[in-house]
Design an enzyme around this catalytic site. Structure first.
Site, short mmCIF file in Angstrom:
data_model
loop_
_atom_site.label_atom_id
_atom_site.label_comp_id
_atom_site.label_asym_id
_atom_site.label_seq_id
_atom_site.Cartn_x
_atom_site.Cartn_y
_atom_site.Cartn_z
N PRO A 36 -3.48 -11.45 10.56
CA PRO A 36 -3.80 -11.17 11.95
C PRO A 36 -3.96 -9.66 12.14
CG PRO A 36 -1.47 -11.68 11.72
CD PRO A 36 -2.10 -11.98 10.40
N ASP A 37 -4.86 -9.26 13.03
CA ASP A 37 -5.02 -7.84 13.34
C ASP A 37 -4.14 -7.52 14.56
OD1 ASP A 37 -5.93 -5.32 14.37
OD2 ASP A 37 -7.64 -5.53 13.00
N ASN A 50 0.85 -1.20 0.00
CA ASN A 50 0.00 0.00 0.00
C ASN A 50 0.89 1.25 0.00
OD1 ASN A 50 0.54 0.78 2.86
ND2 ASN A 50 -0.38 -1.24 3.22
O1 C5P Z 1 -8.82 -2.09 10.15
P1 C5P Z 1 -7.94 -0.97 9.79
O2 C5P Z 1 -6.78 -1.37 8.93
O3 C5P Z 1 -8.62 0.24 9.24
O4 C5P Z 1 -7.36 -0.50 11.20
C1 C5P Z 1 -6.40 0.47 11.31
C2 C5P Z 1 -5.65 0.30 12.59
O5 C5P Z 1 -5.44 -1.07 12.89
C3 C5P Z 1 -4.25 0.89 12.54
O6 C5P Z 1 -3.89 1.28 13.85
C4 C5P Z 1 -3.42 -0.29 12.07
O7 C5P Z 1 -2.06 -0.14 12.42
C5 C5P Z 1 -4.08 -1.43 12.78
N1 C5P Z 1 -4.03 -2.71 12.09
C6 C5P Z 1 -3.25 -3.73 12.60
N2 C5P Z 1 -3.25 -4.96 12.01
C7 C5P Z 1 -4.01 -5.18 10.91
C8 C5P Z 1 -4.79 -4.17 10.38
C9 C5P Z 1 -4.77 -2.94 10.98
O8 C5P Z 1 -2.55 -3.49 13.60
N3 C5P Z 1 -3.97 -6.38 10.34
#
Ligand code: C5P
Length: 400
Positions: free
Chosen positions: A302-303, A207
């Site tokens: 993973p988030d 990205n």
């Molecule tokens: O879901 P989204 O990408 O919009 O969320 C943004 C936030 O979540 C940011 O703080 C980003 O660093 C974190 N994030 C993460 N792991 C992911 C996706 C997002 O830590 N896989």
């Protein structure tokens, strides 16, 4: 109030590095007004210095009154700090002996502000007893020093006398300008930059994240005394001073590096983590097929923010997330904060054309413990400073 310095550029080959110093200082939101000695003008042009500093450049003592509204006494006291970079052996000698025969030395004699010196000269000139005595005198008078470093010189010799790297000089300047270190003893874990999710050995999904905001936050937290671990996806940025950077490529690597860096008091997830990776990465370069383009099967990454926010013994006391949105900023940000379970969230609009991705400014909607605030459009460095100061206030003994 914004910090302001007068940068006195001496006439040495290292003068070119003062241009980078000006750039770095301005990125840190420190205003810079420059004075060039006569000989410095042979190494860097006043026009370059003016362009980079965005402020009038002064060279001659007698023309100062005509050039600006300020006389030399007012100018010498108008800033928070005077920085001499590069400080040549000759300039040091004139300072030590109280000369006032040009604008630079006159300002240094007339000032009541702290002075920082970044020396740069040939190793033998540095080691000469006359220079060493001048240094002793200036040190005894309370001047601060940044460097010099030891290394290869422009003249081909090796040893002490090389100008410190501009990043280190900025750190030394910030230590004088901001002596208060409220985050001392705190460990801050920060994610920054994009992730690259490989398709095959030569292609990947990525990205537009530049990492600038996360790096600026790392720098701001280190400046306030924190131990900072910066888990960074691929970026072109140099590691900020006093920050430990762990380089990663994929989201899975990033999560593993975050786990390895725990425990932390504060986690700030500023990375633009790829939401998906390929179910299967090809071990050889994928070839074009005649019949149809390939179909890529993706699985969810993973988030990291949600994982770090989950309650448990290793949960950082404060978890901060970011939200890049292109519409309905407040609604989406509030839902995201809830869903991820973080404590604070900084939301920004990254619609195409507003210049946030890769740019130097950002406009933040800050969702705090209880309230939501709309911050004006600010340089990323200033957003970083504001966030670091908020964190420091949250961790200060009086706020408990
Ligand atoms: O879901 P989204 O990408 O919009 O969320 C943004 C936030 O979540 C940011 O703080 C980003 O660093 C974190 N994030 C993460 N792991 C992911 C996706 C997002 O830590 N896989």
């Amino acid at each position: 109030m914004r910090a302001r310095i007068i940068l006195i550029i001496g006439g040495g080959i290292a003068a070119y590095k003062s241009l980078e110093l000006i750039r770095l200082l301005r990125k840190r939101d420190i205003a810079v007004e420059c004075v060039l000695t006569e000989s410095a003008t042979h190494f860097v042009t006043p026009l370059s210095v003016q362009g980079l500093s965005g402020a009038p450049v002064h060279t001659a003592l007698l023309s100062l009154a005509e050039d600006s509204q300020m006389d030399h006494i007012a100018l010498s006291r108008s800033a928070d700090l005077l920085v001499v970079c590069p400080a040549t052996a000759n300039l040091l000698a004139r300072m030590a002996n109280g000369f006032a025969d040009d604008l630079a030395t006159t300002l240094l004699l007339a000032t009541d502000k702290p002075v920082m010196i970044a020396p740069a000269m040939n190793v033998r000139m540095w080691q000469h007893p006359a220079t060493q005595e001048n240094l002793r005198t200036l040190r005894e008078r309370g001047c601060h020093f940044a460097g010099p470093d030891e290394g290869e010189m422009a003249c081909g010799e090796f040893g002490p006398g090389r100008l410190s790297e501009p990043e280190s000089i900025v750190t030394a300047i910030e230590d004088v300008l901001f002596p208060h270190k409220p985050l001392t003893g705190r460990h801050v874990l920060i994610t920054a930059g994009p992730t690259h999710e490989p398709i095959d050995p030569v292609r990947f999904i990525a990205n537009h994240s530049s990492g600038k905001q996360g790096y600026a936050i790392a720098s701001a937290c280190a400046r306030l005394g924190a131990r900072v671990t910066l888990v960074s996806g691929p970026t072109a940025l140099p590691c900020p001073d006093k920050v430990i950077r762990v380089d990663v490529t994929t989201a899975c690597d990033m999560l593993a590096a975050c786990h390895a860096a725990l425990p932390a008091d504060i986690a700030i997830c500023a990375a633009a983590v790829g939401d998906w990776r390929l179910a299967e990465t090809a071990t050889q370069k994928r070839k074009k097929q005649n019949d149809a383009p390939p179909v890529l099967t993706l699985v969810e990454n993973p988030d990291i923010l949600a994982t770090l926010s989950r309650s448990g013994p290793s949960r950082p006391t404060l978890v901060v997330g970011f939200a890049a949105e292109t519409e309905k900023l407040e609604t989406h940000a509030a839902a995201k904060k809830q869903r991820k379970g973080c404590d604070w969230l900084l939301a920004n609009d990254v619609s195409p054309g507003n210049g946030v991705f890769g740019g130097d400014h950002n406009r933040i909607l800050f969702l705090g413990d209880e309230s939501t605030e709309s911050w004006p459009s600010l340089p990323k460095a200033e957003i970083a400073t504001t966030l670091a100061e908020r964190i420091a206030a949250r961790f200060s003994p009086s706020s408990r």
